[in-house]
Design an enzyme around this catalytic site. Structure first.
Site, mmCIF file in Angstrom:
data_model
loop_
_atom_site.group_PDB
_atom_site.id
_atom_site.type_symbol
_atom_site.label_atom_id
_atom_site.label_comp_id
_atom_site.label_asym_id
_atom_site.label_seq_id
_atom_site.Cartn_x
_atom_site.Cartn_y
_atom_site.Cartn_z
ATOM 1 N N CYS A 1 0.506 -3.681 21.012
ATOM 2 C CA CYS A 1 -0.276 -3.858 19.781
ATOM 3 C C CYS A 1 0.032 -2.705 18.839
ATOM 4 O O CYS A 1 -0.119 -1.528 19.204
ATOM 5 C CB CYS A 1 -1.766 -3.918 20.102
ATOM 6 N N CYS B 1 -8.615 -5.502 18.063
ATOM 7 C CA CYS B 1 -8.109 -4.886 16.830
ATOM 8 C C CYS B 1 -8.114 -5.885 15.681
ATOM 9 O O CYS B 1 -8.439 -5.534 14.535
ATOM 10 C CB CYS B 1 -6.700 -4.345 17.053
ATOM 11 N N CYS C 1 2.631 -11.210 -11.120
ATOM 12 C CA CYS C 1 3.774 -10.481 -10.571
ATOM 13 C C CYS C 1 5.054 -11.025 -11.201
ATOM 14 O O CYS C 1 5.271 -12.240 -11.206
ATOM 15 C CB CYS C 1 3.816 -10.618 -9.053
ATOM 16 N N CYS D 1 -3.188 3.971 -10.149
ATOM 17 C CA CYS D 1 -1.982 4.267 -10.916
ATOM 18 C C CYS D 1 -1.344 2.974 -11.407
ATOM 19 O O CYS D 1 -1.704 1.872 -10.994
ATOM 20 C CB CYS D 1 -0.998 5.067 -10.072
#
Length: 319
Positions: free
Chosen positions: A34, A60, A200, A213
């Site tokens: 993992c 997880c 995009c 930023c």
């Protein structure tokens, strides 16, 4: 007459041919590494994502999905592996199997609200008692227009969300974004006004910038570009794009942080150069051996010697 005992028939059925023996053990499956907890886990404690086949332990993944729902604002939950080549996105069924039902409802609500916010053809009604989703028809000039709400029958401005009254003037005066507009027209309009939502330039997905930023990284196609002019920054490791031109000093970081970033990049390049300089003498010393192994005359001599040995062995065997 006595009947056959059910115990005997069960024992006979257990010893019937063709049934697997209980003593035979299957080979253990290898453990799965993992990348989230950096440990090997048994296969039964791991999950494979359907979109990219990346494997992680279930614990997880549950923590990752919970954190993504709370902080993602309804954005698509992508594969937690940053090096994933397929940029897999978790399906709704996978998310529902990893978190509780209340978190699934929260994610669906945030996802819907984000979709309405990023869709230029939809808008929320500004009336607090209404909050319906209205359809926006952009004008041909790209200016804000009147949007009627079919639920509360209020009319509001598509730009500032204020009530549309006689001689209404929108303080924002921002042109509406059209999904069918070309990349060049989007670049020109975005350079004029700093819109909070843009597309995009590589894959066309809508991206929202709240703060931070101007160097943007698309989560969908991993393309790096400037938020203001949509110019590609994939090869600009020193961020020289913000040293001159219309985007000068608009990166959003202080000069010290920019210099620190450039120092780190230079340090990495210098480290690689030192490693090359240290290993180059060793390569020069080993080059004669490498050339000798690759040299054709040497290989020809080895073949002739091998051929002579084979002929001598044949002569000895015949004699």
């Amino acid at each position: 007459m006595t009947s056959r005992s059910p115990t005997l028939s069960q024992e006979a059925g257990d010893s019937a041919p063709g049934t697997p023996e209980t003593g035979t053990d299957l080979l253990p499956r290898p453990k799965v590494f993992c990348k989230l907890c950096l440990s090997e886990q048994p296969p039964e404690a791991t999950r494979d994502l359907q979109s990219c086949n990346c494997s992680f332990c279930t614990a997880c993944l549950q923590q990752y999905v919970q954190l993504a729902i709370m902080e993602g604002g309804g954005a698509p939950i992508t594969c937690p592996d940053m090096a994933c080549q397929d940029t897999g996105v978790l399906l709704d069924s996978e998310i529902a199997s990893l978190v509780a039902a209340d978190q699934v409802k929260l994610y669906q609500r945030l996802k819907f609200e984000r979709g309405v916010k990023l869709d230029p053809s939809k808008a929320w009604c500004p009336m607090l008692e209404c909050q319906a989703v209205c359809s926006v028809q952009p004008s041909t000039e790209g200016q804000p227009t009147a949007v009627p709400c079919l639920t509360c029958h209020a009319v509001f401005c598509s730009g500032c969300r204020g009530l549309w009254e006689d001689n209404h003037t929108c303080p924002q005066r921002q042109p509406m974004m059209s999904p069918s507009a070309s990349h060049e027209s989007r670049a020109r309009s975005d350079s004029i006004s700093d819109m909070p939502i843009k597309q995009c330039p590589m894959c066309g997905i809508y991206i929202e910038r709240n703060q931070g930023c101007a160097q943007m990284l698309c989560k969908s196609c991993k393309h790096t570009f400037c938020w203001y002019c949509l110019q590609s920054l994939d090869g600009d490791i020193f961020l020289r794009h913000y040293d001159k031109g219309p985007c000068r000093n608009k990166l959003g970081h202080s000069r010290a942080s920019v210099m620190w970033n450039r120092t780190q990049v230079v340090g990495i390049l210098v480290g690689v150069s030192i490693i090359v300089l240290v290993t180059s003498p060793l390569l020069l010393l080993a080059s004669p051996c490498i050339l000798c192994c690759v040299c054709k005359p040497c290989r020809g001599k080895k073949k002739k010697k091998k051929r002579k040995n084979e002929l001598s062995q044949q002569d000895s065997s015949t004699s």
